[in-house]
Design a protein around this motif. Structure first.
Motif, PDB file in Angstrom:
ATOM      1  N   ILE A 115     -29.112  17.817 -51.399  1.00 34.91           N
ATOM      2  CA  ILE A 115     -29.029  16.377 -51.151  1.00 34.91           C
ATOM      3  C   ILE A 115     -30.187  15.619 -51.800  1.00 34.91           C
ATOM      4  CG2 ILE A 115     -29.110  14.599 -49.353  1.00 34.91           C
ATOM      5  CD1 ILE A 115     -27.388  16.415 -47.622  1.00 34.91           C
ATOM      6  N   PRO A 116     -31.465  16.049 -51.640  1.00 33.71           N
ATOM      7  CA  PRO A 116     -32.532  15.361 -52.371  1.00 33.71           C
ATOM      8  C   PRO A 116     -32.356  15.426 -53.888  1.00 33.71           C
ATOM      9  CG  PRO A 116     -33.452  16.659 -50.590  1.00 33.71           C
ATOM     10  CD  PRO A 116     -31.998  17.023 -50.669  1.00 33.71           C
ATOM     11  N   VAL A 117     -31.831  16.538 -54.405  1.00 32.01           N
ATOM     12  CA  VAL A 117     -31.579  16.636 -55.842  1.00 32.01           C
ATOM     13  C   VAL A 117     -30.591  15.561 -56.274  1.00 32.01           C
ATOM     14  CG1 VAL A 117     -30.424  18.058 -57.602  1.00 32.01           C
ATOM     15  CG2 VAL A 117     -32.172  19.065 -56.130  1.00 32.01           C
ATOM     16  N   ALA A 118     -29.492  15.422 -55.536  1.00 28.43           N
ATOM     17  CA  ALA A 118     -28.478  14.443 -55.894  1.00 28.43           C
ATOM     18  C   ALA A 118     -29.020  13.019 -55.799  1.00 28.43           C
ATOM     19  CB  ALA A 118     -27.257  14.618 -54.989  1.00 28.43           C
ATOM     20  N   ILE A 119     -29.828  12.734 -54.754  1.00 25.49           N
ATOM     21  CA  ILE A 119     -30.391  11.393 -54.595  1.00 25.49           C
ATOM     22  C   ILE A 119     -31.351  11.070 -55.740  1.00 25.49           C
ATOM     23  CG2 ILE A 119     -31.907   9.969 -53.161  1.00 25.49           C
ATOM     24  CD1 ILE A 119     -30.668  11.370 -50.714  1.00 25.49           C
ATOM     25  N   ALA A 120     -32.224  12.016 -56.078  1.00 24.77           N
ATOM     26  CA  ALA A 120     -33.211  11.774 -57.138  1.00 24.77           C
ATOM     27  C   ALA A 120     -32.537  11.587 -58.492  1.00 24.77           C
ATOM     28  CB  ALA A 120     -34.210  12.922 -57.195  1.00 24.77           C
ATOM     29  N   ARG A 121     -31.485  12.343 -58.754  1.00 27.17           N
ATOM     30  CA  ARG A 121     -30.770  12.203 -60.019  1.00 27.17           C
ATOM     31  C   ARG A 121     -30.096  10.833 -60.110  1.00 27.17           C
ATOM     32  NH1 ARG A 121     -29.790  16.864 -63.032  1.00 27.17           N
ATOM     33  NH2 ARG A 121     -27.915  15.918 -63.933  1.00 27.17           N
ATOM     34  N   THR A 122     -29.576  10.348 -58.979  1.00 24.58           N
ATOM     35  CA  THR A 122     -28.844   9.086 -58.978  1.00 24.58           C
ATOM     36  C   THR A 122     -29.776   7.890 -58.883  1.00 24.58           C
ATOM     37  OG1 THR A 122     -26.968  10.165 -57.903  1.00 24.58           O
ATOM     38  CG2 THR A 122     -27.043   7.770 -57.818  1.00 24.58           C
ATOM     39  N   ALA A 123     -30.703   7.921 -57.916  1.00 20.81           N
ATOM     40  CA  ALA A 123     -31.542   6.753 -57.646  1.00 20.81           C
ATOM     41  C   ALA A 123     -32.625   6.547 -58.696  1.00 20.81           C
ATOM     42  CB  ALA A 123     -32.175   6.882 -56.263  1.00 20.81           C
ATOM     43  N   PHE A 124     -33.172   7.649 -59.243  1.00 20.57           N
ATOM     44  CA  PHE A 124     -34.288   7.534 -60.183  1.00 20.57           C
ATOM     45  C   PHE A 124     -33.975   8.109 -61.562  1.00 20.57           C
ATOM     46  CE2 PHE A 124     -36.245   7.637 -55.938  1.00 20.57           C
ATOM     47  CZ  PHE A 124     -36.972   6.463 -55.982  1.00 20.57           C
ATOM     48  N   GLN A 125     -32.795   8.680 -61.725  1.00 15.23           N
ATOM     49  CA  GLN A 125     -32.404   9.309 -62.980  1.00 15.23           C
ATOM     50  C   GLN A 125     -33.456  10.319 -63.451  1.00 15.23           C
ATOM     51  OE1 GLN A 125     -31.209   6.172 -65.750  1.00 15.23           O
ATOM     52  NE2 GLN A 125     -29.163   6.242 -64.866  1.00 15.23           N
ATOM     53  N   LEU A 126     -33.986  11.054 -62.495  1.00 18.93           N
ATOM     54  CA  LEU A 126     -34.909  12.137 -62.802  1.00 18.93           C
ATOM     55  C   LEU A 126     -34.134  13.451 -62.947  1.00 18.93           C
ATOM     56  CD1 LEU A 126     -37.810  11.247 -60.356  1.00 18.93           C
ATOM     57  CD2 LEU A 126     -37.940  11.243 -62.852  1.00 18.93           C
ATOM     58  N   PRO A 127     -34.571  14.338 -63.819  1.00 16.16           N
ATOM     59  CA  PRO A 127     -33.800  15.558 -64.099  1.00 16.16           C
ATOM     60  C   PRO A 127     -33.996  16.652 -63.048  1.00 16.16           C
ATOM     61  CG  PRO A 127     -35.734  15.506 -65.499  1.00 16.16           C
ATOM     62  CD  PRO A 127     -35.715  14.194 -64.745  1.00 16.16           C
ATOM     63  N   TYR A 128     -33.646  16.316 -61.798  1.00 17.64           N
ATOM     64  CA  TYR A 128     -33.707  17.313 -60.730  1.00 17.64           C
ATOM     65  C   TYR A 128     -32.528  18.274 -60.857  1.00 17.64           C
ATOM     66  CZ  TYR A 128     -37.596  15.997 -57.726  1.00 17.64           C
ATOM     67  OH  TYR A 128     -38.850  15.794 -57.207  1.00 17.64           O
ATOM     68  N   LEU A 129     -32.753  19.536 -60.479  1.00 17.39           N
ATOM     69  CA  LEU A 129     -31.745  20.583 -60.560  1.00 17.39           C
ATOM     70  C   LEU A 129     -31.799  21.417 -59.293  1.00 17.39           C
ATOM     71  CD1 LEU A 129     -33.424  20.854 -63.755  1.00 17.39           C
ATOM     72  CD2 LEU A 129     -30.960  21.027 -64.061  1.00 17.39           C
ATOM     73  N   TRP A 130     -30.639  21.820 -58.831  1.00 20.11           N
ATOM     74  CA  TRP A 130     -30.534  22.592 -57.590  1.00 20.11           C
ATOM     75  C   TRP A 130     -30.728  24.062 -57.908  1.00 20.11           C
ATOM     76  CZ3 TRP A 130     -25.452  24.156 -54.862  1.00 20.11           C
ATOM     77  CH2 TRP A 130     -25.746  24.648 -53.569  1.00 20.11           C
ATOM     78  N   SER A 131     -31.657  24.709 -57.196  1.00 19.93           N
ATOM     79  CA  SER A 131     -32.000  26.101 -57.459  1.00 19.93           C
ATOM     80  C   SER A 131     -32.201  26.862 -56.154  1.00 19.93           C
ATOM     81  CB  SER A 131     -33.278  26.193 -58.296  1.00 19.93           C
ATOM     82  OG  SER A 131     -33.093  25.613 -59.571  1.00 19.93           O
ATOM     83  N   ARG A 132     -32.032  28.166 -56.245  1.00 16.81           N
ATOM     84  CA  ARG A 132     -32.388  29.053 -55.135  1.00 16.81           C
ATOM     85  C   ARG A 132     -33.869  29.384 -55.304  1.00 16.81           C
ATOM     86  NH1 ARG A 132     -28.934  32.391 -56.179  1.00 16.81           N
ATOM     87  NH2 ARG A 132     -27.355  31.816 -54.640  1.00 16.81           N
ATOM     88  N   MET A 133     -34.689  29.077 -54.276  1.00 17.07           N
ATOM     89  CA  MET A 133     -36.136  29.161 -54.450  1.00 17.07           C
ATOM     90  C   MET A 133     -36.804  29.744 -53.215  1.00 17.07           C
ATOM     91  SD  MET A 133     -36.754  25.436 -56.267  1.00 17.07           S
ATOM     92  CE  MET A 133     -38.241  25.921 -57.140  1.00 17.07           C
ATOM     93  N   ALA A 134     -38.011  30.294 -53.436  1.00 22.27           N
ATOM     94  CA  ALA A 134     -38.801  30.818 -52.317  1.00 22.27           C
ATOM     95  C   ALA A 134     -40.273  30.813 -52.711  1.00 22.27           C
ATOM     96  CB  ALA A 134     -38.367  32.234 -51.954  1.00 22.27           C
ATOM     97  N   ILE A 135     -41.122  30.705 -51.690  1.00 21.90           N
ATOM     98  CA  ILE A 135     -42.577  30.826 -51.867  1.00 21.90           C
ATOM     99  C   ILE A 135     -43.066  31.824 -50.830  1.00 21.90           C
ATOM    100  CG2 ILE A 135     -44.800  29.646 -51.823  1.00 21.90           C
ATOM    101  CD1 ILE A 135     -43.340  27.052 -52.477  1.00 21.90           C
ATOM    102  N   ALA A 136     -43.795  32.836 -51.277  1.00 21.49           N
ATOM    103  CA  ALA A 136     -44.315  33.865 -50.374  1.00 21.49           C
ATOM    104  C   ALA A 136     -45.812  34.011 -50.615  1.00 21.49           C
ATOM    105  CB  ALA A 136     -43.614  35.199 -50.618  1.00 21.49           C
TER     106      ALA A 136
END
Length: 254
Positions: A115-136
């Motif tokens: 959802i944040p990816v879709a909003i950022a792409r639409t509202a700000f036309q920033l190149p956000y991409l949806w990914s599977r991610m983790a930080i350990a």
């Protein structure tokens, strides 16, 4: 048309001013900054109109920055715990515009919340991409992993492991250049925009790169880096406030 610009702003570790009425609030936590030198000629075609590569001693840089976004919020509302908190990894370039404002240009921003990816792409036309991610994290070692889902290229990936070292009491000129950035340049419906931000002075640590397996930089349209990065830094993070976008010359958008 030739490109004319004013002298760039001085590089400062402190923000140029405050953002009294923020458009966005958030925190950037557990950041790993990896940077490679790159030819400005390779960067120039990838920047928005009205900007050119920002250089230090004739060289510019591509950054691979992995971190944890924490509680993104609109205006003065409290940050959102779940949808506003997620891992992110971006590929960024360094730019300066006709008014001397230094900034960053994002070529890609991988994030793990759709959802944040879709909003950022639409509202700000920033190149956000949806990914599977983790930080350990284990003691002083942090691993960031990312595999792209949408819109692609699917499977673009990144795995970074850094070991956090001593704190940086006096950053070098290059470390200032790479981290002291107080806005981003972007194109919004063919109009050049500058989105300013402010945050406390970065608490920086030098870091050792343990592992780096990535193809995000090449997927962002840049030459794949060769060799080790010229700079590896870590920061525990800062709270951030974004002001509203401005047109060239600092004029707010309507």
């Amino acid at each position: 048309m030739s490109f004319r610009r004013l002298a760039p702003e001085p590089i400062s570790a402190d923000p140029p001013g405050s953002t009294e009425s923020p458009l966005l609030t958030q925190s950037w936590l557990d950041l790993a900054f990896l940077h490679w030198a790159v030819d400005p000629a390779d960067v120039a075609p990838l920047l928005p109109a009205g900007t050119v590569p920002d250089t230090l001693d004739g060289v510019t840089y591509v950054g691979l920055v992995a971190f944890r976004m924490h509680r993104v919020g609109w205006f003065r509302l409290p940050g959102i715990p779940y949808l506003g908190t997620f891992p992110e990894t971006n590929v960024r370039l360094y730019s300066v515009d006709t008014h001397g404002r230094r900034g960053v240009v994002f070529r890609s921003l991988d994030a793990s919340r759709l959802i944040p990816v879709a909003i950022a792409r639409t509202a700000f036309q920033l190149p956000y991409l949806w990914s599977r991610m983790a930080i350990a994290r284990h003691d002083d070692t942090i691993t960031y992993t990312s595999t792209r889902r949408w819109p692609g290229p699917r499977g673009a990936h990144c795995r970074i492991t850094v070991r956090v070292g001593e704190s940086v009491a006096d950053p070098t000129e290059l470390e200032h250049f790479l981290t002291a950035r107080w806005g981003l340049h972007n194109t919004f419906f063919e109009r050049q925009l500058y989105l300013p931000n402010t945050h406390p002075r970065w608490p920086l640590h030098r870091a050792k790169l343990v592992e780096c397996d990535e193809n995000l930089i090449a997927a962002a349209g840049l030459p794949a880096p060769t060799g080790d990065p010229v700079s590896v830094l870590y920061s525990p993070g800062v709270p951030v406030r974004f002001g509203g976008p401005t047109r060239p010359g600092g004029i707010p958008t309507p």
